[in-house]
Each structure stands twice: as structure tokens, then as C-alpha cells.
Design a protein around this motif. Structure first.
Motif, mmCIF file in Angstrom:
data_model
loop_
_atom_site.group_PDB
_atom_site.id
_atom_site.type_symbol
_atom_site.label_atom_id
_atom_site.label_comp_id
_atom_site.label_asym_id
_atom_site.label_seq_id
_atom_site.Cartn_x
_atom_site.Cartn_y
_atom_site.Cartn_z
ATOM 1 N N CYS A 163 7.445 -13.722 -21.783
ATOM 2 C CA CYS A 163 7.784 -12.474 -20.825
ATOM 3 C C CYS A 163 6.591 -11.508 -20.731
ATOM 4 C CB CYS A 163 8.832 -11.769 -21.519
ATOM 5 S SG CYS A 163 9.030 -9.979 -21.159
ATOM 6 N N GLU A 164 5.973 -11.163 -21.885
ATOM 7 C CA GLU A 164 4.801 -10.284 -21.849
ATOM 8 C C GLU A 164 3.454 -10.724 -20.918
ATOM 9 O OE1 GLU A 164 4.852 -6.950 -23.522
ATOM 10 O OE2 GLU A 164 6.656 -7.909 -22.703
ATOM 11 N N VAL A 165 3.352 -12.280 -20.977
ATOM 12 C CA VAL A 165 2.231 -12.906 -20.184
ATOM 13 C C VAL A 165 2.537 -12.580 -18.831
ATOM 14 C CG1 VAL A 165 1.134 -14.878 -19.707
ATOM 15 C CG2 VAL A 165 1.454 -14.493 -22.031
ATOM 16 N N ILE A 166 3.848 -13.050 -18.544
ATOM 17 C CA ILE A 166 4.232 -13.056 -17.117
ATOM 18 C C ILE A 166 4.322 -11.554 -16.447
ATOM 19 C CG2 ILE A 166 6.133 -13.605 -15.332
ATOM 20 C CD1 ILE A 166 6.736 -16.088 -17.298
ATOM 21 N N ARG A 167 4.751 -10.660 -17.326
ATOM 22 C CA ARG A 167 4.713 -9.024 -16.927
ATOM 23 C C ARG A 167 3.363 -8.652 -16.619
ATOM 24 N NH1 ARG A 167 5.724 -3.573 -18.978
ATOM 25 N NH2 ARG A 167 4.578 -4.058 -20.694
ATOM 26 N N ALA A 168 2.279 -9.235 -17.498
ATOM 27 C CA ALA A 168 1.065 -8.613 -17.261
ATOM 28 C C ALA A 168 0.566 -9.211 -16.313
ATOM 29 C CB ALA A 168 0.273 -9.175 -18.544
ATOM 30 N N GLY A 169 0.631 -10.520 -15.723
ATOM 31 C CA GLY A 169 0.366 -11.179 -14.761
ATOM 32 C C GLY A 169 0.686 -10.272 -13.413
ATOM 33 N N ILE A 170 2.079 -10.235 -13.405
ATOM 34 C CA ILE A 170 2.449 -9.510 -12.152
ATOM 35 C C ILE A 170 1.951 -8.041 -12.154
ATOM 36 C CG2 ILE A 170 4.755 -8.360 -11.143
ATOM 37 C CD1 ILE A 170 6.223 -10.780 -12.659
ATOM 38 N N LEU A 171 1.999 -7.376 -13.018
ATOM 39 C CA LEU A 171 1.257 -6.014 -13.178
ATOM 40 C C LEU A 171 -0.030 -5.867 -12.765
ATOM 41 C CD1 LEU A 171 2.846 -4.105 -16.125
ATOM 42 C CD2 LEU A 171 3.478 -3.879 -13.596
ATOM 43 N N SER A 172 -0.820 -7.110 -12.829
ATOM 44 C CA SER A 172 -2.279 -7.069 -12.703
ATOM 45 C C SER A 172 -2.475 -7.259 -11.127
ATOM 46 C CB SER A 172 -2.993 -7.967 -13.260
ATOM 47 O OG SER A 172 -2.511 -9.383 -13.042
ATOM 48 N N VAL A 173 -1.275 -7.465 -10.307
ATOM 49 C CA VAL A 173 -1.545 -7.668 -8.698
ATOM 50 C C VAL A 173 -1.641 -6.216 -8.348
ATOM 51 C CG1 VAL A 173 -0.467 -8.268 -6.555
ATOM 52 C CG2 VAL A 173 -0.428 -9.664 -8.837
ATOM 53 N N PRO A 174 -2.641 -5.746 -7.483
ATOM 54 C CA PRO A 174 -2.726 -4.399 -7.128
ATOM 55 C C PRO A 174 -1.561 -4.048 -6.399
ATOM 56 C CG PRO A 174 -4.711 -5.474 -6.246
ATOM 57 C CD PRO A 174 -3.822 -6.526 -7.009
ATOM 58 N N ARG A 175 -1.291 -2.289 -6.806
ATOM 59 C CA ARG A 175 -0.005 -1.737 -5.995
ATOM 60 C C ARG A 175 0.041 -2.073 -4.411
ATOM 61 N NH1 ARG A 175 3.074 3.098 -6.413
ATOM 62 N NH2 ARG A 175 2.105 4.215 -4.827
ATOM 63 N N GLY A 176 -1.152 -2.080 -4.114
ATOM 64 C CA GLY A 176 -1.179 -2.200 -2.522
ATOM 65 C C GLY A 176 -0.694 -3.474 -1.948
ATOM 66 N N GLN A 177 -0.533 -4.418 -2.728
ATOM 67 C CA GLN A 177 0.080 -5.594 -2.225
ATOM 68 C C GLN A 177 1.460 -5.459 -2.032
ATOM 69 O OE1 GLN A 177 -1.494 -8.835 -1.433
ATOM 70 N NE2 GLN A 177 -3.364 -7.427 -1.351
ATOM 71 N N TRP A 178 2.157 -4.511 -3.192
ATOM 72 C CA TRP A 178 3.688 -4.236 -2.956
ATOM 73 C C TRP A 178 3.721 -3.503 -1.642
ATOM 74 C CZ3 TRP A 178 7.781 -6.583 -4.139
ATOM 75 C CH2 TRP A 178 7.968 -7.245 -5.456
ATOM 76 N N GLU A 179 2.750 -2.715 -1.410
ATOM 77 C CA GLU A 179 3.118 -1.617 -0.202
ATOM 78 C C GLU A 179 2.857 -2.279 1.126
ATOM 79 O OE1 GLU A 179 0.253 1.580 -0.829
ATOM 80 O OE2 GLU A 179 1.537 2.359 -2.404
ATOM 81 N N ALA A 180 1.790 -3.379 1.046
ATOM 82 C CA ALA A 180 1.844 -4.214 2.331
ATOM 83 C C ALA A 180 3.197 -4.947 2.719
ATOM 84 C CB ALA A 180 0.565 -5.040 2.106
ATOM 85 N N SER A 181 3.458 -5.373 1.413
ATOM 86 C CA SER A 181 4.726 -6.398 1.622
ATOM 87 C C SER A 181 5.909 -5.606 2.064
ATOM 88 C CB SER A 181 4.864 -7.171 0.113
ATOM 89 O OG SER A 181 6.253 -7.547 0.033
ATOM 90 N N ASP A 182 6.131 -4.439 1.338
ATOM 91 C CA ASP A 182 6.958 -3.528 1.831
ATOM 92 C C ASP A 182 6.767 -3.198 3.409
ATOM 93 O OD1 ASP A 182 8.447 -3.670 -0.425
ATOM 94 O OD2 ASP A 182 7.542 -1.389 -1.054
ATOM 95 N N GLY A 183 5.700 -2.805 3.623
ATOM 96 C CA GLY A 183 5.225 -2.406 5.040
ATOM 97 C C GLY A 183 5.424 -3.409 6.319
ATOM 98 N N ILE A 184 5.426 -4.792 6.028
ATOM 99 C CA ILE A 184 5.932 -5.818 6.940
ATOM 100 C C ILE A 184 7.464 -6.171 6.744
ATOM 101 C CG2 ILE A 184 3.775 -6.735 7.272
ATOM 102 C CD1 ILE A 184 4.472 -9.118 5.531
ATOM 103 N N GLY A 185 8.159 -5.413 6.118
ATOM 104 C CA GLY A 185 9.703 -5.399 6.011
ATOM 105 C C GLY A 185 10.085 -6.640 5.115
ATOM 106 N N LEU A 186 9.443 -7.085 4.164
ATOM 107 C CA LEU A 186 9.949 -7.869 3.141
ATOM 108 C C LEU A 186 10.628 -7.312 2.271
ATOM 109 C CD1 LEU A 186 6.845 -10.519 2.717
ATOM 110 C CD2 LEU A 186 8.517 -10.853 4.135
ATOM 111 N N GLY A 187 11.662 -8.091 1.666
ATOM 112 C CA GLY A 187 12.513 -7.401 0.660
ATOM 113 C C GLY A 187 12.004 -7.688 -0.794
ATOM 114 N N ARG A 188 12.533 -7.029 -1.711
ATOM 115 C CA ARG A 188 12.008 -7.310 -3.148
ATOM 116 C C ARG A 188 11.802 -8.821 -3.793
ATOM 117 N NH1 ARG A 188 10.668 -3.697 -6.491
ATOM 118 N NH2 ARG A 188 10.402 -4.168 -8.799
#
Lengths: 273, 247
Positions: free
Chosen positions: A159-184
């Protein structure tokens, strides 16, 4: 993608105490001393080395037919337990990591309680709990009790390894993903995880190695894995030095092979970037 | 032509902790209108447009985009985001996907379009931003200006009603700013509704219908560009313009 950096100073070659021949010498002297200590100690004890009796516990040839010995049968069980546990560990780790990162309050609490409970109790106690309490209630046989206990234990680390991996993806990637209308879910699946998984692979392999080693714990609930087989042979033959050393060597071959394979993989991934 | 209000902000307030970032923001953007938002850094201009597609949540007031009010209903938010394109300062392209895959992801996954159709559309918009030949490359192989044009194409592939630009040229080398601005000017001339946060005053003069000047979380002045640049009303605007236009 990370810029290549020069190696840290202490790894740079050039001085005589960093030269390969000196490394080799150091290693030889060290192992030599260790070996001498063991042999000398055993002689003082009057231990009767009987290495010639060991191979038949690994394999025998009867009438030209190869028969695997108990140690190899135990190794196969160890591998089976590890393989199943890896799969379930990853599933538990991923679900817990997503729960910890979710907006749901109860989800985060559940994940946190699980993590703290697992990480702060001894593995040995956990396997007793699983075997004597949970096993009979759910009706699992001892093999699956072992798998379940190891998965729950290692899942907390996954869990900790996976969580750290997910958190190391920059925030901007989530914003871009939200921005083109993708869900969670879509964001995780198409944008975040494809970038996070390569980062997780090296630490996750460390986890597989620790799973192989920790699988020895199932010997306390009499699953016939490598460790249990070793112990049974010793009970019959009193070859404790030889058999425990052989068992350790088999674990070592397994884990070292895995590490080498992984560093080769990592090397290839880095070369492709 | 410029009649329907597509974006309406009414009395919007937002805090980051104790910090009051947006104070009573009122803003109306009509269809085909181009609004340029400027102001010193920290004035809240990026936050305003980030609120419009809910990358930030506002705490007071109303934001209505294309008839949908932005509230806690996530379905509304998803619907709004599909209609509003966003271009970021840092491009935020997906580094593990090729240029064309970047452009196809939204249409195929969020709109359920077929791959073939999405590919055709992506090529069309990549041609519009003048880099169809880079379609099979990865973002890391492109220059900053090219990446930003891909980001614009990626947004356009969703065929949004409104495009938001958050300082699209601030992270670019000077010689690449023009290629991005040219694409944005094209887009403006094609009738796209746009809200642009930028310090590029030449661009603002060329395309803006409306200039919005913000300072300390407030909209200080709203005016058409001719008046905004020639004789701004507020002292604060004059000071800002004198600093930004002095060289």
C-alpha cells in the motif's frame, strides 16, 4: 526521464582501495575468516560433517529415473505460496492505497486502521490469529491461511509503495485529466497509473523478495514448505548444520536471482527512456 | 451575435485557509467573446479561471457555465469540464502517450467516440495548430512551444464551448511565444469563446473584447481594450500598465 547525475563521490573509482582487486581480496578474506570460524567451531564441538548425505534430500536417481527430494518439493510449495501471495498482496495494496487517497472519510479510516494493526503486530502473532481464529471461522485450509496471512501482512507495505508511486505523479496530470473530462477511475487508469507503475516496480520487487523470505513463517502452521521440509529432515537425521545451510542457500539463490533479474529490467527501462 | 451568456460569476468568494484569494468576483462572458484577465502575480487571476472548471472550489457565490451551476454535484462538474477546455502554464501533456494519443484520450474515453473518428479529429486539430507531422512523437521530444500547441489541440479535440488559458506562454522561451500566440489568435478569429490569463499585452490588444484587471483578489477594472490601454480609470491599473508596458 530524470536527468542523469554523476555517481556519488564514494562510488567513483580511481583509488586503490576502490579497485576491483581490492574488493575481491576483502571479500575473500572476510568469507575465508567466516568459513574458518564455522569449521573450527564445529570441530571443537566435535560436529560430524556428513555433507554426502545431503544430495538425496534434493534429488535421487532411481533406476535412471529422476526423483525430486523433499527440499525441492518444499521449494515448490514455497514458490506457490509466494506466487499467490504476490497477486493478492498487490490487490490489497492497490485497494488500500486508493482508499487512503480517496475523499471518503470512512475509507481512509478503514485503510489507516488496517495499516496500523498489521504493521504494529508481529507476523508470528498474525499467523497464529489467522490459523487458530480466522481459519476455522472462514473455513480455510492451512495453505490458504498461510497465503492470506502473508498477503495481508505484505499488503500493508505494498500500500505504501503504491501510494508513494501515485503521489509522485505531478498534480498537473490530474488537472489535465480532469480538464479533458475524464472521471476519477478513468484518470487513474489512463493517466496516473501508467506513469506511476514504472516508479513502483523496483520497490515492489523488494516486496516480492521479502515475501519469499517471510513465507518461511508458514512452517509454524505445518504447511510443507521449504523450511518445514528442512526441519523434518533434521528431526529424522540430526544433520542440522548441513540442512539449514542448504535451505539458506536455496533461499539465497532464489532471492539473488530475482534481484539480478530486476536490476537487469530496471537497466533496460532506463535505457529506453 | 454576442448575446448568450456562457459563463457567469456572481459574488464569488474563495479562501485558501485564512487567505482571502477571491473577493466578490462578478464576471459575465458571452458567446464568442474574448476576455483577457491581467494583473500582478498573486492577484487571483489564475484562481478565477481554475474555479470556472472546478479545479478549485469556490466557497461563496455562484458560478454558472453554459446553464450548469457548479456545485457539489459531481455530474454537473463532469458535464462542465467536457464543455470547457483548459490550457495550462506547464502544458501538462501526458508524457507516456504520443501526441496523437494525448489528443484522442478525451474524445474516446470521456465522449465515447470511436478510435478512428477520434484520430481523424485529432489530426484535424493538430493541423490547425500546425504540427501534424509530430503526431507520433512523445511530448518529451517536442519543444515547449510545440508542447503547448499540442495542449491546445488536445483541448480543442473535446470541441469545448469555452477555452480557458492559464498563462499559456509564461513557461516558454521568448522565441516560442509567438507560435503559440499565433495559434491563439487564429482560434479567437474562428469565433471561440476564450478567457485568457496573460501578460502578453500585444496579444490582448489584438484579440480582446474585454480587459479585466485584477488586484488583491478583486476585479479592479473591466473595459474594452481601447479604453483600458488609453485611459484606464483606476490608479492601480495605470501603475500596473506603466510597469508592464514601459519596455
Amino acid at each position: 526521464m530524470a536527468a542523469s547525475r554523476p555517481p556519488p563521490t564514494h562510488l567513483r573509482r580511481g583509488r586503490w582501495w576502490n579497485a576491483p582487486w581490492f574488493d575481491t581480496l576483502q571479500f575473500a578474506v572476510f568469507t575465508g575468516a567466516l568459513l574458518w570460524l564455522t569449521v573450527a567451531g564445529a570441530m571443537n564441538m566435535g560436529y560430524n560433517w556428513q555433507w554426502y548425505r545431503v544430495p538425496r534430500f534434493i534429488y535421487r536417481v532411481v533406476d535412471g529415473e529422476l526423483i525430486w527430494g523433499p527440499l525441492i518439493k518444499g521449494l515448490v510449495v514455497t514458490l506457490e505460496i509466494t506466487a499467490w501471495s504476490v497477486v493478492i498482496t498487490l490487490a490489497i495494496g492497490l485497494v488500500t492505497a486508493l482508499l487512503r487517497l480517496s475523499n471518503s472519510f470512512s475509507g481512509r479510516i478503514v485503510a489507516k486502521v488496517y495499516l496500523e494493526a498489521v504493521r504494529n503486530t508481529p507476523l508470528l502473532i498474525q499467523i497464529y490469529l489467522f490459523y487458530f481464529v480466522l481459519g476455522p471461522i472462514i473455513g480455510l485450509d492451512r495453505f490458504w491461511v498461510g497465503v492470506a496471512c502473508l498477503s495481508v501482512f505484505e499488503g500493508a507495505f505494498a500500500c505504501e509503495v503504491i501510494r508513494a508511486g501515485i503521489l509522485s505523479v505531478p498534480r498537473g496530470q490530474w488537472e489535465a485529466s480532469d480538464g479533458i473530462g475524464l472521471g476519477r477511475v478513468q484518470g487513474y487508469r489512463y493517466v496516473i497509473l501508467p506513469q506511476a507503475v514504472p516508479l513502483m516496480l523496483p520497490p515492489l520487487t523488494g516486496l516480492v523478495i521479502s515475501l519469499i523470505k517471510n513465507s518461511a513463517i508458514v512452517s509454524v502452521i505445518a504447511v510443507f514448505d521449504l523450511t518445514t521440509e528442512g526441519r523434518n529432515i533434521i528431526a529424522d537425521t540430526f544433520l542440522s548444520f548441513e540442512i539449514w545451510m542448504t535451505v539458506a542457500a536455496i533461499y539465497l539463490v532464489l532471492t539473488v536471482t530475482l534481484s539480478v533479474f530486476v536490476s537487469y529490467l530496471e537497466h533496460r527501462v532506463r535505457a529506453r527512456e | 451575435m454576442k448575446d448568450n451568456v456562457v459563463i457567469e460569476l456572481e459574488g464569488v468568494n474563495k479562501w485558501f485557509g485564512d487567505f482571502h484569494v477571491l473577493k466578490d468576483i462578478d464576471l459575465k462572458v458571452r458567446e464568442r467573446e474574448r476576455v483577457v484577465v491581467c494583473g500582478p502575480s498573486g492577484s487571483g487571476k489564475s484562481t478565477v479561471i481554475r474555479c470556472i472548471n472546478r479545479l478549485e472550489e469556490h466557497q461563496e457565490g455562484r458560478i454558472v457555465v453554459d446553464g450548469q451551476e457548479l456545485d457539489d454535484d459531481t455530474r454537473n462538474v463532469a458535464a462542465v469540464r467536457r464543455e470547457v477546455g483548459m490550457v495550462f502554464q506547464q502544458f501538462n501533456l501526458f508524457p507516456h502517450l504520443t501526441v496523437i494519443e494525448n489528443c484522442m484520450l478525451g474524445p474516446t474515453r470521456a465522449r465515447g467516440m470511436s478510435k478512428a473518428e477520434a484520430r481523424d479529429r485529432a489530426m484535424e486539430y493538430l493541423a490547425r495548430v500546425r504540427i501534424p507531422e509530430q503526431a507520433e512523437k512523445y511530448p518529451g521530444q517536442l519543444s515547449g512551444g510545440q508542447q503547448q500547441r499540442v495542449a491546445i489541440a488536445r483541448s480543442l479535440c473535446m470541441q469545448p464551448k469555452v477555452m480557458l488559458f492559464d498563462e499559456p506562454t509564461s513557461a516558454l522561451d521568448p522565441e516560442m511565444i509567438k507560435e503559440v500566440l499565433d495559434v491563439m489568435i487564429d482560434l479567437a478569429q474562428s469565433g471561440m469563446t476564450m478567457i485568457v490569463v496573460t501578460h502578453e499585452m500585444g496579444f490582448a490588444r489584438t484579440v480582446a473584447d474585454q480587459m479585466v484587471f485584477m488586484d488583491e483578489g478583486r476585479i479592479v477594472e473591466t473595459a474594452p481594450p481601447e479604453r483600458f490601454f488609453a485611459n484606464p480609470e483606476s490608479e492601480r491599473t495605470k501603475l500596473f500598465l506603466s510597469q508592464i508596458l514601459s519596455h
